[in-house]
Design an enzyme around this catalytic site. Structure first.
Site, PDB file in Angstrom:
ATOM      1  N   GLY A 312       0.829  -1.190   0.000  1.00  0.00           N
ATOM      2  CA  GLY A 312       0.000   0.000   0.000  1.00  0.00           C
ATOM      3  C   GLY A 312       0.864   1.241   0.000  1.00  0.00           C
ATOM      4  O   GLY A 312       2.105   1.165  -0.002  1.00  0.00           O
ATOM      5  N   PHE A 314       1.259   3.347   2.393  1.00  0.00           N
ATOM      6  CA  PHE A 314       1.907   3.600   3.682  1.00  0.00           C
ATOM      7  C   PHE A 314       2.705   2.404   4.197  1.00  0.00           C
ATOM      8  O   PHE A 314       3.427   2.518   5.170  1.00  0.00           O
ATOM      9  CB  PHE A 314       0.854   3.968   4.728  1.00  0.00           C
ATOM     10  CG  PHE A 314       0.136   5.252   4.409  1.00  0.00           C
ATOM     11  CD1 PHE A 314       0.717   6.482   4.686  1.00  0.00           C
ATOM     12  CD2 PHE A 314      -1.116   5.232   3.837  1.00  0.00           C
ATOM     13  CE1 PHE A 314       0.062   7.662   4.398  1.00  0.00           C
ATOM     14  CE2 PHE A 314      -1.785   6.403   3.540  1.00  0.00           C
ATOM     15  CZ  PHE A 314      -1.193   7.633   3.817  1.00  0.00           C
ATOM     16  N   ASP A 428     -13.448   8.353  -6.434  1.00  0.00           N
ATOM     17  CA  ASP A 428     -12.494   7.471  -7.113  1.00  0.00           C
ATOM     18  C   ASP A 428     -13.097   6.087  -7.326  1.00  0.00           C
ATOM     19  O   ASP A 428     -12.480   5.073  -7.048  1.00  0.00           O
ATOM     20  CB  ASP A 428     -11.204   7.378  -6.292  1.00  0.00           C
ATOM     21  CG  ASP A 428     -10.079   6.693  -7.080  1.00  0.00           C
ATOM     22  OD1 ASP A 428     -10.209   6.576  -8.306  1.00  0.00           O
ATOM     23  OD2 ASP A 428      -9.095   6.274  -6.459  1.00  0.00           O
TER      24      ASP A 428
END
Length: 665
Positions: A312, A314, A428
């Site tokens: 991901g 992070f 999104d």
């Protein structure tokens, strides 16, 4: 005559779960027993996974069109229980099946139903009726399908339906006040669970009493009223004395009826009781407060990380197990925050949990909780076995029935309707941000990213997770940053196109700048191959330039439900191949510069085996290939559906590089 026998079992049974309805479809048996009078019988069993016991479903389940003597190879079961395991046995029978001593020949399908809205309230009773009020009570719905959060009561004066009043109640009793004497009022009630509102009950009519009757009743109450007034004056004096003494102590406290609906403020936001509204965690002065308000803290010792399944923004994304005290172990997905993070990164990372924790819907990814009191910091969600929808569809190209694809689309639309009702704009929505589980249930994910439009002419949105291509985004959001549920509907139309085309990239290899230009000029994506006309029309409706002309998500859910209930409406297909051929002819050649020969083109798309066949049949140039239709491919002997799609999609892709591949709206 030759002897006949019972048929063999039906083959390749597949299921599509839609809340508490299940659609089954199968292929006829390989052996009909030498007879033509084959029909089907559906046995339904409700199973307890813990005890390993299955019981007959009972009479509450409805079968459309029927359970016994079914001639077609599909059936829908409705009115099933929510969150329940079912086994359906599909048996083929003919005229001699009852005479056979052998075992039943059937194919079985195991499914688990989803969360669903409650069934209608059916039993409403009148209570005390006065000249200006009516009291009502009712029973909980027969199938609550979860915990009833509240009831919504709609009432209006008879023949005045356009002017109605809504009351919300957590109890099964209400009193409607401020009514006209001697007037008939119509009441309808519906219940709400975490899955949303059920449908309204049938209409119940009750009449207030006339003024004359009320007056005579009041006369008989005069002695009682006199005594009551006297007692009331004494009590009032006592209360006033108490309040005055309280003020001397430095405070006064107003008593509130806990059941009375009052508008109240929550962290600066007006909230109406009973109406869940999304709260932006960025409005909290302390973001940690938002996390702890909306997300449950989990002890790190309850989590077992098993393997890394992705990366991901992070940190890593892992799969693992969650075992909370007193609860069964669950498979979960775990997002971790990498070592050496800044405080801003920690806030941004947990911001998604603050948003996700506010949602509770079967088509929204479910947050189990967060780990913030130890390291690594983690976000724990339900585990979706099949991963992202776009990747899953690419891996399983052409493997699903149209009904299964529509079922996936219906789930996404239901999740978006819930978000829209909550006042949340996703911004999104794309197949890459939809997750799908082993039951083919689709769930909306990816929340909380901030999106800022760049000045770059390519016009991609910048997020903390990188750039998001604008090919999913509505024109008004590109031009004016106007993000609304209507812009989410535009994105949903693109998701529909992705699903029906099994994960094709929208607008293929066109640049973002070319996409913006083409859409602004009124061009729209062409229909995917073998797309039902009804689905493509819905896509075009979602891509209306005027955002108020686009359908709402509740309308989209309703349309898809109608298509699922009437599978025959999906049999009319868009003649995509003819339209592609005509547009190619209209706009000239594909451009011989793309590939130097037909053989080079076919080799590039790994279809080189057909080079000789194309050449022998006169397709020796790319201009000639431009006229190829699906019927031509079949005539040439390209019979595999996957190969047909690959060739036709390649032609479309080359064409849209010249911005000629889209349909003018």
């Amino acid at each position: 005559m030759a002897c006949t026998r019972p048929p063999s079992a039906p083959r390749n049974a597949i299921s599509n779960v839609n809340e508490t309805s299940v659609f089954l479809e199968w292929i006829p048996p390989a052996d009909t027993g030498g007879r033509k009078d084959v029909s089907y019988y559906i046995a339904c069993k409700k199973c307890n996974s813990h005890a390993g016991v299955c019981d007959e479903c009972g009479g509450h389940v409805r079968y459309l069109p029927r359970q016994i003597g079914l001639k077609n190879t599909s059936v829908m079961m409705v009115d099933l229980l929510a969150h329940t395991n079912y086994t359906f046995e599909i048996e083929a029978v003919n005229g001699v099946s009852d005479l056979s001593p052998g075992a039943r020949q059937y194919v079985s399908v195991n499914v688990t139903t989803n969360q669903a809205a409650p069934s209608p309230v059916t039993n409403v009773k009148k209570g005390k009726i006065a000249k200006n009020s009516i009291s009502l009570s009712w029973q909980e719905p027969d199938r609550p399908n979860g915990i009833i959060l509240e009831y919504e009561i709609k009432y209006f004066e008879k023949d005045q339906e356009t002017s109605y009043t809504i009351i919300k109640s957590k109890e099964t009793t209400i009193t409607a006040e401020g009514l006209k004497p001697a007037s008939v009022y119509v009441f309808q009630i519906r219940a709400r669970t975490a899955a949303g509102y059920g449908v309204f009950s049938r209409r119940f009519e009750f009449e207030t009493i006339p003024v004359s009757v009320a007056a005579s009743s009041d006369q008989s109450q005069i002695p009682i009223i006199a005594v009551s007034v006297t007692v009331g004056v004494i009590l009032l004096a006592v209360v006033i004395g108490f309040l005055l003494s309280g003020r001397r102590c430095g405070y006064s406290k107003a008593k509130q009826d806990p059941e009375e609906e009052k508008m109240h403020f929550h962290n600066g936001h007006i909230k109406l009781p009973g109406v869940r509204t999304y709260i932006d965690p960025h409005t909290y002065e302390d973001p940690n407060q938002a996390v702890h308000e909306f997300a449950k803290e989990i002890e790190a010792s309850c989590i077992t990380i098993e393997r890394v399944i992705g990366a991901g923004e992070f940190g890593e994304v892992c799969s693992g197990r969650l075992k909370l005290p007193g609860k069964r172990e669950l498979p979960v997905a775990i997002k971790t925050l990498k070592v050496g993070y800044t405080e801003k990164q920690r806030r941004d990372f947990l911001g998604e949990a603050s948003i996700m924790g506010q949602f509770d819907h079967p088509n929204i990814i479910h947050l189990e909780g967060v780990v913030t009191k130890s390291k690594p910091v983690m976000i724990v969600t339900e585990y979706m076995e099949n991963g992202s929808l776009d990747t899953f569809l690419k891996k399983n190209d052409g493997q699903f029935t149209v009904i299964q694809l529509v079922g996936m689309l219906r789930g996404i639309a239901a999740g978006m309707k819930y978000l829209s009702d909550m006042g949340y704009v996703h911004r999104d929505l794309a197949a890459r941000n939809i997750l799908i589980n082993s039951n083919l249930v689709c769930k909306v994910s990816d929340f909380g990213l901030s999106r800022v439009l760049e000045d770059d002419p390519e016009a991609a949105y910048t997020t903390r997770g990188g750039k998001i291509p604008i090919r999913w985004t509505a024109p008004e959001a590109i031009a004016f940053r106007k993000f609304t549920s209507a812009s989410d509907v535009w994105s949903y139309g693109i998701v529909m196109w992705e699903v029906v085309s099994y994960g094709e990239r929208p607008y293929w290899e066109m640049t973002n700048q070319d996409v913006i230009k083409a859409v602004e000029e009124g061009y729209r994506l062409p229909s995917p191959m073998d797309c039902p006309a009804a689905l493509y029309q819905l896509m075009l409706d979602c891509w209306q330039k005027e955002r108020n002309s686009r359908p709402k998500f509740d309308e989209i859910v309703s349309m898809l439900d109608k298509l699922i209930r009437n599978p025959s409406s999906l049999k009319t297909l868009v003649n995509a191949s003819s339209r592609v051929s005509n547009l190619l002819a209209e706009h000239g050649s594909l451009g011989s510069g793309a590939y130097r020969s037909v053989g080079e083109w076919l080799e590039a798309i790994k279809m080189g085996r057909y080079t000789e066949i194309f050449m022998e049949n006169g397709y020796s140039s790319m201009d000639a290939v431009a006229q190829v239709t699906l019927e031509d491919l079949r005539r040439l002997g390209v019979t595999l559906v996957g190969h047909q799609k690959k060739i036709m999609n390649s032609l479309q892709e080359m064409k849209v590089q010249l911005v000629n591949g889209m349909v003018p709206l």
